[in-house]
Design a protein around this motif. Structure first.
Motif, PDB file in Angstrom:
ATOM      1  N   GLU A   1      43.163  31.083  49.627  1.00  0.00           N
ATOM      2  CA  GLU A   1      42.486  32.219  50.260  1.00  0.00           C
ATOM      3  C   GLU A   1      42.262  31.943  51.752  1.00  0.00           C
ATOM      4  OE1 GLU A   1      38.372  33.129  49.036  1.00  0.00           O
ATOM      5  OE2 GLU A   1      38.996  35.227  48.882  1.00  0.00           O
ATOM      6  N   ASP A   2      41.813  30.723  52.066  1.00  0.00           N
ATOM      7  CA  ASP A   2      41.570  30.373  53.469  1.00  0.00           C
ATOM      8  C   ASP A   2      42.866  30.352  54.276  1.00  0.00           C
ATOM      9  OD1 ASP A   2      38.898  30.172  52.935  1.00  0.00           O
ATOM     10  OD2 ASP A   2      38.855  27.980  52.826  1.00  0.00           O
ATOM     11  N   ALA A   3      43.982  30.070  53.608  1.00  0.00           N
ATOM     12  CA  ALA A   3      45.271  30.037  54.302  1.00  0.00           C
ATOM     13  C   ALA A   3      45.826  31.441  54.551  1.00  0.00           C
ATOM     14  CB  ALA A   3      46.277  29.218  53.496  1.00  0.00           C
ATOM     15  N   GLY A   4      45.176  32.460  53.955  1.00  0.00           N
ATOM     16  CA  GLY A   4      45.609  33.836  54.200  1.00  0.00           C
ATOM     17  C   GLY A   4      46.409  34.458  53.072  1.00  0.00           C
ATOM     18  N   ALA A   5      46.376  33.861  51.879  1.00  0.00           N
ATOM     19  CA  ALA A   5      47.094  34.442  50.728  1.00  0.00           C
ATOM     20  C   ALA A   5      46.578  35.845  50.424  1.00  0.00           C
ATOM     21  CB  ALA A   5      46.909  33.546  49.498  1.00  0.00           C
ATOM     22  N   VAL A   6      47.463  36.759  49.989  1.00  0.00           N
ATOM     23  CA  VAL A   6      47.018  38.093  49.554  1.00  0.00           C
ATOM     24  C   VAL A   6      46.545  38.076  48.111  1.00  0.00           C
ATOM     25  CG1 VAL A   6      48.356  39.534  51.124  1.00  0.00           C
ATOM     26  CG2 VAL A   6      49.376  38.814  48.962  1.00  0.00           C
TER      27      VAL A   6
ATOM     28  N   GLN B   1      38.873  33.161  39.313  1.00  0.00           N
ATOM     29  CA  GLN B   1      38.389  34.512  39.651  1.00  0.00           C
ATOM     30  C   GLN B   1      37.034  34.464  40.345  1.00  0.00           C
ATOM     31  OE1 GLN B   1      38.563  36.146  35.632  1.00  0.00           O
ATOM     32  NE2 GLN B   1      39.829  37.831  36.391  1.00  0.00           N
ATOM     33  N   GLU B   2      36.184  33.555  39.869  1.00  0.00           N
ATOM     34  CA  GLU B   2      34.825  33.490  40.428  1.00  0.00           C
ATOM     35  C   GLU B   2      34.795  32.857  41.810  1.00  0.00           C
ATOM     36  OE1 GLU B   2      32.695  31.461  37.336  1.00  0.00           O
ATOM     37  OE2 GLU B   2      32.333  33.320  36.200  1.00  0.00           O
TER      38      GLU B   2
ATOM     39  N   SER C   1      37.757  36.037  46.430  1.00  0.00           N
ATOM     40  CA  SER C   1      37.557  37.497  46.437  1.00  0.00           C
ATOM     41  C   SER C   1      38.883  38.238  46.442  1.00  0.00           C
ATOM     42  CB  SER C   1      36.736  37.902  47.657  1.00  0.00           C
ATOM     43  OG  SER C   1      37.443  37.595  48.843  1.00  0.00           O
ATOM     44  N   ILE C   2      39.989  37.528  46.717  1.00  0.00           N
ATOM     45  CA  ILE C   2      41.308  38.173  46.690  1.00  0.00           C
ATOM     46  C   ILE C   2      41.759  38.349  45.236  1.00  0.00           C
ATOM     47  CG2 ILE C   2      41.967  37.345  48.980  1.00  0.00           C
ATOM     48  CD1 ILE C   2      43.506  35.073  47.684  1.00  0.00           C
ATOM     49  N   PRO C   3      42.756  39.200  44.991  1.00  0.00           N
ATOM     50  CA  PRO C   3      43.186  39.440  43.608  1.00  0.00           C
ATOM     51  C   PRO C   3      43.668  38.162  42.913  1.00  0.00           C
ATOM     52  CG  PRO C   3      44.110  41.088  45.080  1.00  0.00           C
ATOM     53  CD  PRO C   3      43.476  40.052  45.944  1.00  0.00           C
TER      54      PRO C   3
ATOM     55  N   LYS D   1      40.131  41.042  33.019  1.00  0.00           N
ATOM     56  CA  LYS D   1      40.291  41.822  34.253  1.00  0.00           C
ATOM     57  C   LYS D   1      41.109  41.072  35.311  1.00  0.00           C
ATOM     58  CE  LYS D   1      36.474  45.057  33.892  1.00  0.00           C
ATOM     59  NZ  LYS D   1      35.668  45.946  34.716  1.00  0.00           N
TER      60      LYS D   1
ATOM     61  N   ASP E   1      43.983  40.826  37.800  1.00  0.00           N
ATOM     62  CA  ASP E   1      44.434  41.982  38.582  1.00  0.00           C
ATOM     63  C   ASP E   1      45.918  42.315  38.379  1.00  0.00           C
ATOM     64  OD1 ASP E   1      42.040  42.778  40.267  1.00  0.00           O
ATOM     65  OD2 ASP E   1      42.127  40.641  40.677  1.00  0.00           O
TER      66      ASP E   1
END
Lengths: 201, 311
Positions: free
Chosen positions: B52-57, B88-89, B92-94, B114, B116
């Motif tokens: 996530e910090d590296a910019g993954a979608v 998941q927890e 915040s990205i999918p 759930k 995504d």
């Protein structure tokens, strides 16, 4: 009034669908991936995508400051859809940091995860029209300050808001064939009533 | 509505999902939100945070990355529930996760959690040697691998909202992903160039439904996005597949088998966003943290190939 020069931020997200929507209106919108490509634009779309990623790339390629500067100078109208709308608003203490241009705060993924995404036909009061609205991991507008105005609601939720030189939708007008809101964005006199000094377009 | 596996009139996807009709447009719309991005394989919450910090979608939750599945062997299954939930927890990205081909019960578990996006993936050991999941019955969107146009359209017919190339996962060799992208593009080109009366013969040869083949003939593109996967290991690999028409990139072993995953991840994100600019690509290559060693596809014996799973 000069012709609008329209750009779509194309670092990540559904920029292609916005470009296609403008093309269907005969408007030749251009992709924006660098600071230089902002030069000369009068209108910028910040598309849906992943807001943390788009924030990361805006910082990485140093576009954030230039977008804020050109907007504050009254040179650039911005239409944010979904994550674009989130980024236009103010900080809510959760990542990613926001641009703080729109006097509103949006909460990410406020309807839940992807299985909670949906499509609904909504009457947009300010436009006096119905539109099929696609909500995908959509945000909710949590606060609307005096500098912003709610243009449409779905039930209790504000889904379309405006500010000086700013238009923000929590849904995806680029994913349906109706280019109503793209046309609307190019006519700021229709929605830009909050601050008449703003002179884009 | 019917379920996979029986006929009792219930849908699969009722679980924790919201009410209302299952809407294919919402699934494909979500796939479009991932365009121009990098989806990273992760096996722990810590790796998910780095991604996530590296910019993954998005992140893909896995028990083992493909390179380890290849090395260690054994049956590769859906990741454990605890692993998926902790990922998941954390971000915040999918969150995406993989199920075995045809394993609609694993898919129901993921939908209930759930998740995504569900990847019905050849990287895991197939659960059904003849049938893929009926993905129309799920509220969660599915992505499936394809090596050619016919396979892509068969998966779309089953309800996939996103296609990715299969490539050859876990090798760090991008050549099979390139082959699959070029083949799909060439097959679409041949189809578009054909007169309408030849469309049915194309459908027969592609072993794909006529209406979908006709749609490609009319529109000149697939009805869902097409991403690249399988062997992407460097920023230049990502730029290559984007230049060949991939709309996003899945990176499996390439990040967390590299010497510095945070740097490699960020560099691949950078190269993907501005793949057409050599100056940016030079920066991304400089910023890479030592690519995974990998193995050339020629070294993979035919029986160990993952891409031949699924049909």
């Amino acid at each position: 009034m000069s012709l609008p020069v329209v750009g779509v931020l194309a670092l990540q997200g559904a920029s292609a669908a916005h470009l296609a929507a403008f093309a269907s209106l005969g408007v030749d919108a251009r992709e924006v991936r660098s600071r230089e490509q902002l030069t000369g634009l009068t209108h910028l779309v910040m598309p849906g995508g992943e807001s943390t990623t788009i924030h990361h790339l805006l910082e990485l390629f140093d576009l954030r400051r230039e977008i804020v500067r050109r907007h504050r100078a009254g040179e650039l109208a911005i239409f944010g859809t979904c994550s674009g709308a989130i980024l236009l608003g103010g900080d809510d203490g959760e990542p990613p940091p926001r641009l703080g241009l729109l006097d509103a705060v949006l909460e990410r993924n406020a309807y839940g995860r992807q299985v909670d995404s949906f499509t609904r036909v909504v009457r947009l009061e300010a436009l006096d029209a119905e539109l099929r609205c696609v909500f995908i991991r959509a945000p909710k507008v949590r606060e609307v300050g005096p500098g912003a105005r709610v243009l449409a609601r779905d039930g209790d939720e504000a889904i379309l808001i405006s500010g000086p030189g700013l238009l923000a939708a929590t849904f995806h007008p680029e994913l349906t064939d109706d280019s109503l809101l793209h046309t609307y964005f190019l006519r700021p006199e229709l929605w830009n009533a909050v601050a008449p000094v703003f002179s884009v377009g | 509505m019917k379920t996979n596996g029986n006929d009792d009139g219930k849908t699969n996807g009722s679980g924790g999902a919201g009410a209302g009709e299952i809407d294919f447009e919402v699934k494909v719309g979500f796939a479009r939100m991932l365009q121009g991005g990098v989806i990273m394989d992760v096996t722990t919450a810590e790796e998910a945070r780095i991604a996530e910090d590296a910019g993954a979608v998005a992140v893909m939750a896995l028990e083992r990355v493909p390179a380890d599945i290849r090395k260690e062997g054994g049956v590769a299954r859906m990741a454990s529930v605890d692993r998926i939930v902790s990922i998941q927890e954390t971000v915040s990205i999918p969150t995406m996760a993989k199920v075995r081909i045809g394993h609609f019960q694993e898919a129901q578990v993921l939908e209930e959690l759930k998740v995504d996006f569900i990847d019905e993936s050849e990287v895991l050991t197939p659960a059904d040697s003849e049938h893929h999941i009926d993905k129309h019955l799920f509220r969660a969107p599915f992505v499936c691998g394809a090596r050619n146009l016919g396979e892509a359209l068969r998966r779309i017919a089953e309800g996939a909202a996103l296609i990715r190339t299969k490539g050859e996962a876990g090798t760090g060799d991008v050549s099979e992903a390139v082959r699959h992208l070029r083949l799909i593009r060439a097959e679409m080109g041949a189809l578009k160039a054909a007169p309408r009366e030849e469309v049915l013969a194309h459908a027969k040869r592609l072993a794909a439904p006529y209406d979908l083949v006709l749609g490609v003939w009319q529109e000149g593109r697939l009805p869902v996005p097409n991403f690249a996967a399988g062997g992407v290991a460097t920023p230049a690999d990502a730029a290559l597949v984007m230049s060949l028409g991939a709309e996003s990139v899945f990176v499996g072993s390439g990040i967390f088998k590299s010497e510095d995953p945070a740097r490699t991840g960020a560099a691949i994100v950078k190269a993907t966003a501005r793949y057409a600019e050599p100056g940016i690509l030079v920066e991304a290559c400089r910023e890479t943290g030592g690519a995974m060693k990998g193995m050339a596809v020629e070294q993979v014996p035919p029986e160990a190939q993952l891409q031949t799973r699924g049909w």
